[in-house]
Design an enzyme around this catalytic site. Structure first.
Site, PDB file in Angstrom:
ATOM      1  N   THR A 180       0.819  -1.212   0.000  1.00 49.54           N
ATOM      2  CA  THR A 180       0.000   0.000   0.000  1.00 49.54           C
ATOM      3  C   THR A 180       0.854   1.265   0.000  1.00 49.54           C
ATOM      4  OG1 THR A 180      -1.778  -1.140   1.167  1.00 49.54           O
ATOM      5  CG2 THR A 180      -1.789   1.256   1.255  1.00 49.54           C
ATOM      6  N   VAL A 181       1.809   1.342   0.930  1.00 50.53           N
ATOM      7  CA  VAL A 181       2.628   2.554   1.050  1.00 50.53           C
ATOM      8  C   VAL A 181       3.675   2.613  -0.054  1.00 50.53           C
ATOM      9  CG1 VAL A 181       4.229   3.824   2.539  1.00 50.53           C
ATOM     10  CG2 VAL A 181       2.243   2.675   3.536  1.00 50.53           C
ATOM     11  N   ARG A 184       8.394  -9.601  -2.633  1.00 50.03           N
ATOM     12  CA  ARG A 184       8.251 -11.056  -2.605  1.00 50.03           C
ATOM     13  C   ARG A 184       7.699 -11.569  -3.938  1.00 50.03           C
ATOM     14  NH1 ARG A 184       5.491 -12.158   3.355  1.00 50.03           N
ATOM     15  NH2 ARG A 184       7.347 -11.722   4.611  1.00 50.03           N
ATOM     16  N   LYS A 243       6.958   2.694  12.080  1.00 48.93           N
ATOM     17  CA  LYS A 243       6.967   3.214  13.458  1.00 48.93           C
ATOM     18  C   LYS A 243       7.351   2.140  14.470  1.00 48.93           C
ATOM     19  CE  LYS A 243       2.482   1.928  12.586  1.00 48.93           C
ATOM     20  NZ  LYS A 243       1.867   1.854  11.243  1.00 48.93           N
ATOM     21  N   GLU A 261       8.928  10.710   8.642  1.00 48.08           N
ATOM     22  CA  GLU A 261       7.663  11.449   8.752  1.00 48.08           C
ATOM     23  C   GLU A 261       6.459  10.533   8.602  1.00 48.08           C
ATOM     24  OE1 GLU A 261       5.358  13.933   9.870  1.00 48.08           O
ATOM     25  OE2 GLU A 261       7.075  15.131   9.263  1.00 48.08           O
ATOM     26  N   GLY A 293       0.425   9.226   9.235  1.00 50.55           N
ATOM     27  CA  GLY A 293       0.260   9.226   7.781  1.00 50.55           C
ATOM     28  C   GLY A 293       0.690  10.509   7.114  1.00 50.55           C
ATOM     29  N   GLY A 329     -12.937  -2.547   5.648  1.00 55.62           N
ATOM     30  CA  GLY A 329     -11.520  -2.411   5.342  1.00 55.62           C
ATOM     31  C   GLY A 329     -10.761  -1.447   6.229  1.00 55.62           C
ATOM     32  N   ASP A 384      -0.131   0.138  18.318  1.00 53.03           N
ATOM     33  CA  ASP A 384       0.223   0.996  17.185  1.00 53.03           C
ATOM     34  C   ASP A 384       0.313   2.458  17.621  1.00 53.03           C
ATOM     35  OD1 ASP A 384       0.301   1.524  14.091  1.00 53.03           O
ATOM     36  OD2 ASP A 384      -1.305   2.803  14.842  1.00 53.03           O
ATOM     37  N   LYS A 435       3.784   5.183  17.835  1.00 50.29           N
ATOM     38  CA  LYS A 435       3.822   6.549  17.296  1.00 50.29           C
ATOM     39  C   LYS A 435       4.068   7.574  18.410  1.00 50.29           C
ATOM     40  CE  LYS A 435       0.535   5.095  13.754  1.00 50.29           C
ATOM     41  NZ  LYS A 435      -0.884   5.084  13.334  1.00 50.29           N
TER      42      LYS A 435
END
Length: 436
Positions: free
Chosen positions: A13-14, A45, A105, A129, A134, A187, A201, A205
């Site tokens: 995704t990123v 992969r 992170k 950053e 995000g 999602g 998570d 951060k």
């Protein structure tokens, strides 16, 4: 001037978001950076899938060490995530004299001190950053924009999944399990949402922001972490009646005897801007002594918002690549030899206000005993709400809001309250913050 050559680890995704943003805005980015920026090698992969995505724009390999060991690559962009392999790759890239841009992170919260030390020794930069909130440029704000300030505290909604779940619980009056299932179906939550819903998570951060704000090493292992799994729709409803919203907040504060570093559900006055951040959005509130309160709001996840931060870091590295290492902005804002050993306070030593809910037998004398227990521990009541008992039940819910007190005092009070024979449930305790 020859272009900067990037090696990209991961095309999820990123990673793919960064690839697309760089390709789409190439001319604009070059004007800002002063030279071209090209992704020349990608490690993934699934090589065949990646070749279909990048075409002839970059070489695709299944071996990430081909990227970090390639002498032609100037900057390694890490978007794989995780710990062990990623740590090895990042440290190898640094050893080979390459700058690193990462959105990881978890890696930096756990191994940041080691990684930043290696980067200093090799005179390279580690930019991150995208690791926090995000597309919101909160790291740059803390490291540079607010550098004249003595930061007093930070409070942030820094996990979109949990904020979406809490918004659904409030809007629809549903319980946590139902809201989580909705978030997974839409999602917003992973199949295994543990890191999100248990607060891990957000703590990763917060650890990075705390280190930058107060000039201390990253200390994830000392953070207090509590998730949202035990929250009920009833508490969200009662909080609303009292003029509050419940959010999962990451809070770090400069106290007289140390630094607070904690993630937990928190009651916030509904009139605060941050209390009205809904859905999967993120927001970070920073209090500085000179500037006062500043609020940073936006998308905390997603392909292009996070890619926006990744590419901004790449541009920064490009601009500063030839700068004297001693005059670059330090990784944690403060010069590495000026970092403080200020202790992180255990949660028992934190001072805040509390929301307490308990179910009791509806008879005379119960309220007097409750208030006596609190008074004996020097806990002052700010507000008290007793719900009407349902017909024939002779039971009622009592909600108490306290003034500020030490956590260890509230723990002692809860133990005494739960020992009362007229108390029919465990005490639900949620911390409160005025954020004023």
């Amino acid at each position: 001037m020859k272009p900067i050559k990037l090696g990209l680890l991961g095309l999820g995704t990123v990673g793919y978001g960064a690839f697309q943003v760089l390709a789409r805005n190439q001319e604009e980015i070059q004007r800002r950076a002063g030279r071209g920026i090209e992704i020349t090698k990608v490690a993934v992969r699934n090589v065949e899938r990646a070749k279909g995505l990048v075409g002839h724009a970059a070489v695709v390999t299944g071996d990430p060490f081909e990227v970090v060991n390639d002498p032609a690559i100037d900057v390694v962009v890490e978007t794989i995530g995780g710990y062990d392999l990623t740590k090895e790759l990042v440290l190898k890239a640094i050893e080979n004299g390459k700058h690193v841009v990462t959105a990881n992170k978890a890696l930096l919260a756990v191994y940041g001190n080691e990684i930043f030390a290696a980067a200093r020794k090799a005179n390279v930069m580690v930019a991150f950053e995208a690791a926090v909130a995000g597309g919101i440029p909160i790291i740059k704000a803390l490291r540079e924009g607010l550098t004249a300030n003595r930061i007093q505290w930070i409070a942030g909604i820094i996990n979109g999944t949990t904020n979406f779940i809490l918004s659904e619980m409030r809007d629809k009056g549903i319980d946590f399990d139902v809201a989580l299932a909705d978030a997974q179906r839409l999602g917003y939550a992973e199949a295994d949402p543990t890191f999100d819903i248990e607060g891990v998570d957000a703590a990763h951060k917060l650890t990075l922001m705390s280190a930058i704000a107060f000039g201390v090493p990253v200390q994830f292992d000392r953070a207090y972490v509590e998730g949202i799994t035990k929250l009920s729709a009833l508490d969200i409803k009662y909080a609303e009646e009292l003029g509050y919203r419940i959010k999962l907040l990451g809070i770090t504060r400069r106290a007289e005897n140390g630094i607070e570093l904690r993630v937990h559900p928190t009651l916030i006055p509904a009139k605060r801007l941050i209390a009205n951040v809904e859905g999967a959005m993120n927001a970070v509130l920073v209090q500085g002594d000179a500037v006062g309160a500043t609020l940073y709001y936006g998308k905390g996840a997603g392909a292009e918002p996070t890619a926006s931060a990744v590419v901004a870091d790449i541009v920064d590295v490009t601009r500063l690549q030839t700068a004297d290492p001693e005059h670059r902005v330090p990784h944690l804002a403060f010069q590495h030899d000026s970092l403080s050993d200020t202790p992180v306070l255990p949660i028992d030593e934190v001072t805040t206000s509390y929301y307490l809910r308990l179910r009791v037998v509806d008879r005379a004398g119960v309220m007097a005993e409750l208030t006596r227990i609190l008074a004996d521990l020097d806990i002052s009541i700010d507000a008290l709400l007793q719900k009407e008992s349902r017909e024939g039940e002779h039971q009622t819910d009592i909600i108490i809001l306290t003034h500020q007190t030490l956590e260890k005092h509230i723990n002692a009070a809860i133990a005494k309250i739960e020992a009362m024979d007229t108390v029919l449930s465990n005490v639900t305790r949620i911390r409160m913050e005025a954020l004023s």
